[in-house]
Design a protein around this motif. Structure first.
Motif, short mmCIF file in Angstrom:
data_model
loop_
_atom_site.label_atom_id
_atom_site.label_comp_id
_atom_site.label_asym_id
_atom_site.label_seq_id
_atom_site.Cartn_x
_atom_site.Cartn_y
_atom_site.Cartn_z
N TYR A 66 45.20 -51.58 16.85
CA TYR A 66 44.66 -52.37 15.41
C TYR A 66 44.53 -51.33 14.22
O TYR A 66 45.20 -51.35 13.18
CB TYR A 66 43.64 -53.33 15.72
CG TYR A 66 43.47 -54.29 14.40
CD1 TYR A 66 44.27 -55.40 14.18
CD2 TYR A 66 42.54 -53.92 13.36
CE1 TYR A 66 43.78 -56.23 13.05
CE2 TYR A 66 42.32 -54.68 12.49
CZ TYR A 66 43.24 -55.87 12.00
OH TYR A 66 42.83 -56.79 11.35
N THR A 108 46.75 -56.44 21.74
CA THR A 108 46.65 -55.49 20.83
C THR A 108 44.97 -55.08 20.97
O THR A 108 44.17 -56.05 20.79
CB THR A 108 46.78 -56.00 19.27
OG1 THR A 108 48.07 -56.31 19.29
CG2 THR A 108 46.17 -55.04 18.34
N THR A 159 39.83 -60.32 19.45
CA THR A 159 41.35 -60.80 19.59
C THR A 159 41.74 -60.93 18.15
O THR A 159 41.31 -61.49 17.44
CB THR A 159 41.42 -61.68 20.64
OG1 THR A 159 40.41 -61.75 21.57
CG2 THR A 159 42.74 -61.88 21.20
N THR A 160 43.13 -60.33 18.07
CA THR A 160 43.93 -60.56 16.91
C THR A 160 44.40 -62.11 16.72
O THR A 160 44.66 -62.71 18.06
CB THR A 160 45.18 -59.85 16.78
OG1 THR A 160 45.80 -60.14 17.74
CG2 THR A 160 44.50 -58.36 17.05
N PHE A 209 37.58 -62.66 15.60
CA PHE A 209 38.84 -62.52 15.23
C PHE A 209 38.81 -60.88 14.87
O PHE A 209 37.89 -60.35 14.13
CB PHE A 209 39.24 -63.04 14.01
CG PHE A 209 39.95 -64.67 14.05
CD1 PHE A 209 39.60 -65.14 15.33
CD2 PHE A 209 40.67 -65.05 13.19
CE1 PHE A 209 40.27 -66.42 15.57
CE2 PHE A 209 41.06 -66.35 13.43
CZ PHE A 209 40.85 -67.06 14.49
N MET A 210 39.70 -60.05 15.06
CA MET A 210 39.69 -58.54 15.35
C MET A 210 39.66 -58.32 13.70
O MET A 210 38.61 -57.32 13.15
CB MET A 210 40.76 -57.99 15.90
CG MET A 210 40.47 -56.46 16.24
SD MET A 210 41.65 -55.81 17.29
CE MET A 210 41.46 -56.51 18.96
N SER A 211 40.12 -58.79 12.80
CA SER A 211 40.08 -58.50 11.35
C SER A 211 38.83 -58.70 10.75
O SER A 211 38.18 -58.04 10.01
CB SER A 211 41.11 -59.45 10.68
OG SER A 211 40.82 -60.70 10.77
#
Length: 306
Positions: free
Chosen positions: A297, A292, A192-193, A160-162
């Motif tokens: 991001y 994204t 990936t978001t 997860f991008m976060s």
């Protein structure tokens, strides 16, 4: 008869999948249901009430069950009512939950099952990695491959991008203005978001185009740790300190903190296997889905450095 789709969980990923399914141009009359704990559905907490209202506004129905407490037969009885089950229950659940959910889907003879595998290429990582949670993901794959009554699709999305910006993970620490590489500055990572994972999953649920009984790949971005550091410098207009956590350093961290999940992740990523793939191998590339990337991001992050 319109397809009957059940999504397990309404956390960050579950909600993204529900929204993408509800808004997908090929939804037609597909019936969407989300499985949540009865306590969450009945909660008077403002955030829970808002979530339920948000889901109801999408035209999604509710099914109540607790995937941790329920038995395999109890879950199978629920799953048997649906054509497709998409598991978005993953992060933070007790060990054994993923195999239990898979058992329930197979016992119910669910026509199609998307397990919680929204992460790495566990086949490439292999058994016995530092992150013991990954071994359970391999057991789920073996269960699915060992039968032919239920179709399945595994969606590998990378990190997860976060998560890249979680200070405890240690790769991008905005507070200390530090970027760290795991293993090598040339090691790559796929990110990936959740919103894009939701879109890709909805696409595969509603328009599979013959994809079944296989692993498919999704990627918002694939880049080296050096490229991550350069993008962070560019975004904040300052030079971040760069630190390499090589395999020796991470082996030491594993000895010092053997039960720290973040350390387990770091060590697994440092090995450089199964954590990155090229964009041209992805479903989103083949289908022309715009995703994204890390630069976008970062641009959208509402963060000021102290």
């Amino acid at each position: 008869m319109p397809p009957n789709i059940l999504v397990l969980g309404a956390g960050e990923l579950g909600l993204a999948v529900l929204e993408a399914l509800a808004l997908h141009p090929k939804r037609n009359r597909a019936r969407l249901t989300v499985l949540m704990r009865q306590a969450s559905l009945d909660s008077a907490a403002p955030d829970k009430k808002k979530l339920v209202q948000q889901i109801r506004a999408l035209g999604v129905r509710f099914e109540a069950a607790d995937v941790v407490q329920a038995s395999v037969p109890e879950l199978a009885a629920v799953f048997a009512k649906y054509d497709t089950v998409v598991s978005c229950n993953g992060m933070g659940l007790p060990a054994g939950t993923q195999t239990k959910l898979c058992e329930a889907a197979l016992e119910a003879k669910t026509p199609r099952y998307f397990p919680w595998q929204f992460g790495m290429d566990y086949d490439a990582i292999g058994p016995g990695s530092s992150q013991d949670l990954f071994d359970e993901q391999l057991r789920v794959r073996a269960m699915l491959r060992g039968q032919d009554a239920t179709e399945w699709l595994i969606v590998s999305t990378g990190l997860f991008m976060s998560f890249l910006f979680v200070p405890e993970f240690g790769v991008v620490d905005l507070r200390s203005k530090t970027v760290r590489a795991l293993g090598s500055w040339d090691n790559r990572i796929t990110l990936t978001t959740p919103a894009d994972i939701g879109r890709a999953t909805a696409e595969l649920v509603l328009d599979p185009q013959g994809l079944k009984n296989q692993c498919v790949f999704v990627a918002g971005d694939t880049l080296t740790y050096r490229q991550v550091a350069d993008l962070v410098d560019e975004r904040f207009g300052t030079k971040f300190y760069r630190e390499l956590w090589d395999v020796e350093e991470l082996a030491t961290q594993m000895i010092e903190e053997p039960n720290n999940n973040y350390v387990k992740y770091r060590d697994t990523f440092a090995q450089g296997r199964g954590v990155a793939w090229d964009q041209d191998k992805t479903v989103n590339f083949v289908r022309g889905m715009r995703m994204t990337d890390v630069k976008a991001y970062l641009a959208a992050m509402n963060v000021k450095l102290e």
